[in-house]
Design a protein around this motif. Structure first.
Motif, PDB file in Angstrom:
ATOM      1  N   MET A  88       0.542  -1.171   0.208  1.00 38.03           N
ATOM      2  CA  MET A  88      -0.037  -0.364  -0.062  1.00 38.03           C
ATOM      3  C   MET A  88       1.135   1.258   0.263  1.00 38.03           C
ATOM      4  O   MET A  88       0.225   2.289  -0.219  1.00 38.03           O
ATOM      5  N   THR A 108       1.557  -0.950  -6.227  1.00 38.86           N
ATOM      6  CA  THR A 108       0.678  -0.847  -5.059  1.00 38.86           C
ATOM      7  C   THR A 108      -0.021  -2.081  -5.173  1.00 38.86           C
ATOM      8  O   THR A 108      -1.184  -2.096  -6.619  1.00 38.86           O
ATOM      9  N   LYS A 109      -1.036  -1.729  -4.126  1.00 39.72           N
ATOM     10  CA  LYS A 109      -2.257  -3.116  -3.619  1.00 39.72           C
ATOM     11  C   LYS A 109      -4.003  -2.449  -4.389  1.00 39.72           C
ATOM     12  O   LYS A 109      -4.658  -2.715  -4.770  1.00 39.72           O
ATOM     13  N   GLU A 110      -3.342  -0.651  -5.360  1.00 32.87           N
ATOM     14  CA  GLU A 110      -4.255   0.459  -5.475  1.00 32.87           C
ATOM     15  C   GLU A 110      -4.455  -0.325  -7.339  1.00 32.87           C
ATOM     16  O   GLU A 110      -6.001   0.046  -7.921  1.00 32.87           O
ATOM     17  N   GLU A 111      -3.551  -0.817  -7.758  1.00 27.22           N
ATOM     18  CA  GLU A 111      -3.720  -1.118  -9.412  1.00 27.22           C
ATOM     19  C   GLU A 111      -4.940  -2.470  -9.550  1.00 27.22           C
ATOM     20  O   GLU A 111      -4.643  -2.914  -8.460  1.00 27.22           O
TER      21      GLU A 111
END
Length: 216
Positions: A88, A108-111
């Motif tokens: 993150m 990133t874990k938002e990808e």
């Protein structure tokens, strides 16, 4: 000439739901197989030596030795290890420290799920994959440019200790986590405080929050 070699992956993340999601995503392909999972860095290091996966996917925030120390130990045993950080964190100091440790990728874990699959395949081919969101940071680091990040004055080991101190670990706990003496931890602690011009651990924690090393 193409090959049908399966990409073997080790997942190291302390959240079982997250690991389960990773496994389903990765194994819903014809070319990727998850050979093992670990919920902490200590076990992750053991499983890496046992399975020798093509890629280790590692989260940075875990109990115990944490992601940075896990990367350090794996790379020490196998300098050619291909490690993909899936975190993150987008903080410049953390990204730069991880790149300095020789990882093969950072996402990133938002990808999206598609980006994770792309990263795994690209890293397996011996190419670096950096999340587009933080690619400018990576390029800065790889070109050896300097920055104004306050934590850049810390060595790699001091940065690890800074993070552990900010998370509330005692000198004795840090010594146990990093397998070093409390006296050595104390010396590093004093150097950290001096370099960052901090008077006490409360100021250290406030700086860590400001730099997005820990959440308030």
């Amino acid at each position: 000439m193409t090959t049908n070699k399966t990409i073997t992956v080790l997942l190291i993340d302390d959240h079982p739901v997250v690991r389960s999601g990773y496994r389903r995503l990765l194994e819903n392909t014809t070319d990727i197989k998850v050979v093992a999972e670990a919920d902490n860095g200590e076990l992750g290091c053991v499983l890496y030596q046992k399975y020798k996966p093509d890629i280790a996917i590692i989260d940075l925030n875990m109990p115990g030795i944490g992601g940075l120390e896990t990367i350090y130990r794996i790379k020490k045993k196998d300098p050619h290890a291909k490690i993909l950080v899936f975190s993150m964190h987008t903080n410049e100091s953390i990204v730069k420290r991880v790149l300095q440790m020789g990882v093969s990728g950072y996402i990133t874990k938002e990808e999206s799920a598609e980006q994770l699959l792309k990263a795994v395949r690209q890293v397996s081919q011996g190419r670096m994959y950096i999340d587009p969101e933080i690619n400018s940071i990576a390029l800065t680091e790889l070109s050896m440019n300097s920055s104004n990040e306050p934590l850049d004055v810390l060595s790699k080991r001091e940065f690890q200790l800074f993070q552990l101190l900010a998370e509330g670990n005692s000198i004795a706990q840090i010594a146990e986590i990093l397998s070093i003496s409390p006296k050595t931890v104390g010396v590093h602690h004093a150097n950290i405080m001096k370099k960052l011009k901090l008077q006490n651990n409360l100021q250290l924690i406030r700086l860590a929050i400001r730099c997005n090393i820990i959440c308030p």
